[in-house]
Scaffold this motif. Sequence first.
Motif, PDB file in Angstrom:
ATOM      1  N   GLU A 127       0.909  -1.295   0.097  1.00  0.00           N
ATOM      2  CA  GLU A 127       0.016  -0.123  -0.043  1.00  0.00           C
ATOM      3  C   GLU A 127       0.863   1.221   0.084  1.00  0.00           C
ATOM      4  OE1 GLU A 127      -3.369   1.965   2.633  1.00  0.00           O
ATOM      5  OE2 GLU A 127      -3.126  -0.191   2.791  1.00  0.00           O
ATOM      6  N   ARG A 128       1.919   1.239   0.843  1.00  0.00           N
ATOM      7  CA  ARG A 128       2.725   2.603   0.733  1.00  0.00           C
ATOM      8  C   ARG A 128       3.560   2.555  -0.257  1.00  0.00           C
ATOM      9  NH1 ARG A 128       4.381   7.435   2.693  1.00  0.00           N
ATOM     10  NH2 ARG A 128       6.781   7.496   3.614  1.00  0.00           N
ATOM     11  N   GLU A 182       2.548   1.560  -3.417  1.00  0.00           N
ATOM     12  CA  GLU A 182       1.598   2.299  -4.356  1.00  0.00           C
ATOM     13  C   GLU A 182       1.441   3.915  -4.294  1.00  0.00           C
ATOM     14  OE1 GLU A 182      -1.712   0.067  -5.235  1.00  0.00           O
ATOM     15  OE2 GLU A 182      -0.796  -1.867  -5.137  1.00  0.00           O
ATOM     16  N   GLU A 183       1.387   4.046  -2.960  1.00  0.00           N
ATOM     17  CA  GLU A 183       1.019   5.505  -2.703  1.00  0.00           C
ATOM     18  C   GLU A 183       2.269   6.444  -3.229  1.00  0.00           C
ATOM     19  OE1 GLU A 183       1.260   8.143   1.122  1.00  0.00           O
ATOM     20  OE2 GLU A 183       0.171   6.229   1.582  1.00  0.00           O
TER      21      GLU A 183
END
Length: 789
Positions: free
Chosen positions: A651-652, A654-655
Amino acid sequence: MRRVKAGFSRFLDRPATVDISRYEGLLTSIEWREKKVSDLSDEELTEAAGKLRRDGDAAGFDEKELVELCAIAREAAKRALDERPYDVQLLGAMELLAGHVVQMATGEGKTLAGAIAAAGYALQGKAVHVMSVNDYLAQRDAGWMGPVYELLGVSVGWVSQTSSQDERRAAYAADVTYGSVSEIGFDVLRDRLATSVDDMVGREPDVVIVDEADSVLIDEAKVPLVLAGSSDEGQSDPEVAKIVRTLKPGQHYEKDEDGRNAWLTGRGAKVVEKSLGGVDLYSGEHSDRLAAVNAALHAHALLERDVDYIVRDGKVHLINSSRGRIALRQRWPDGLQAAVEAKERLRPTESGEVLDSISVQGLIGRYKTVCGMTGTAVAVSEQLREFYELRVAVIPPNTPCVREDEDDRLYDTVENKEAAIVREIAAVHKTGRPILIGTRDVAESERLAKLLDEADVPCVVLNAKNDAQEAAIVAEAGAYDAVTVSTQMAGRGTDIRLGGKKRDDGDKDRDAEEHDKVADLGGLLVIGTGRYPSSRLDDQLRGRSGRQGDPGGSIMFASLGDDQVIQYAPDATAGAEPDDDEDEGRLADPTSKRFVDHAQKVAEGVQLEIHRNTWRYTRLIEHQRRALLEHRDELLTTDLAATELAALCAERWEELSDELDEKVLEEAARQIMLYHLDQRWTEHLAFLADVRETIHLRALAKETPIDEFHRTAIPEFRKMPDEISERAVETFSEIEIGPDGVDLAEGGLRRPSSTWTYMVHDNPFDTDAEQALQRVRAMIKKVKGASRR
């Protein structure tokens, strides 16, 4: 008197030595080919050498190629140095190319033999390191042999402590690189900490040729190379130092008979506790004060200024005991370093943590091919085979040695011995014959110089306080009327020529005249002031005289009051009675001589056990280090870090991918993973050091210390990959990553601002050395008991 035998055949039946006859058979062919090669121009000579050049994966030279190499190299040396290599030098070079340790006597031309071998390996496409014992020899030999390498079409470079990053990179890029064992080792350690491929200076090496091989591979191998990084301001305890300074031996503290450990008596502990305000040193609450007291006591009672260290420019400089030189940029572990600084009332230097370490065996183990050269290899041939799987090739001298070695002169006390030494020097000096005196430490060299001054005998002193002038001092030691006092002549490397060094104006007749003048007086006289911890070092000192068939002589003095005798043969003085009224204190009885011989043999046994023990403990660490380094190299040169963190922090990742270029992001992941890998390795080394310091306690429970060390170290290492990943994930999730990448320091992850090296001899808070001594004594006692039966 006994004349040194010229023959070396008695050594050839040693199990660890090799037969050199195979290469002796090539000498005639080399001489025949040399006549053809001599007609070539310089350019044609270089071109001929180039025809031998091949890919690095190819096999070694066959006999025809060896003949060609030696013939071309001999001609190159004639043109570049005005020196035609002797047959024995070519034999030495060929044995080096066979991967052996070559024994050649002092003055027989090891430097040129090594250069021919290095060029041979380079022409085979190998990256070659010529490893010496100090920076001076590395720089001297690279420059001296440079013209020979140039004619052979081989590039050469050298590294020293003063080399810049760019200079190091250029030196390691050359075909042949000269450097000291410590400097090459520390470059390996520093490269291990690089966070970018561009920051690395070295390249994967293939071949190492070790000069003074016994000094590097045996003597230096007891001292691991340790790289430390600054952490904070050093902490000394002037109050504790002041208290310990007032303590008296035998009353407030005791020392073991080997001078390796010191401890407070009950009375001493009470004095210290009262002086510190009534504390209980042995309570958990004051364990830090007890550690400070122990360190201060070790510094006060066991470390001697001008023997173990000197003070210069307001700083403590350690003395390398095997070389008699200052160990630059080296220090003891922090507690002891701070204690010595407090003892000398100096400002404490910054403290640090161990970043990485490597043993000499581990460093040498990086090379695919290992060979070396020295004047005293046979004495350690079994150790070379045990620790490095190396065999010795004994090369006969070009000219038989005619040096006359007197029997040892033995005295009852140090004072009587030194008085006799001064009388001998004064008597010989009146004739103009040059004298070289080998002492064992700085304090002894300065004491003897003072006695000579009082006897109106002028002398030059070479020790750790003036080792910058080493080459000039040693080069003139063979001049008429010269008296030179030196500590640790082993590994000094500079030739001693009768009559002094050659004249700058090239007046060969005058050089010959000066040489013959000294030769007529008997040549250089070498005087030893006491037995070294190894008979091999005694032989190296003797070998300074009688080079290339020159006349010369040696006399070794010893006394029952010498530290080594007191330490390893404490009963030596029993029944010893001087029997020479004219030579006060001289002993002639065989029993006293046996005590001196016995003390030296025990010292040799202890050093061997310490070497074995070092290797037993560091072998596992080297294995773990190699495994970790393979993973680190992968992180450094591939996108592995990005792949791992992208999977663990999807998630991090992709962010951030939406905001940043993929390449800044990959670099951020790499820096985070490298930081935590390096930090976890530093913690692992600290953990292993703690285990090692207490491991001897496990022996009390009838457990084998080395097995316990392995049982503790292996599971701890296996935890590291998961812990590194967990820490990296935590950092990646929290730290700020922007267009300019990641600032680890801003996130509290700081790398050391400077590095230095630790001098780690026998750990002063460990008992390995004592255990080694006990094992050797027990073995000797057992042998004696068996012989009586």
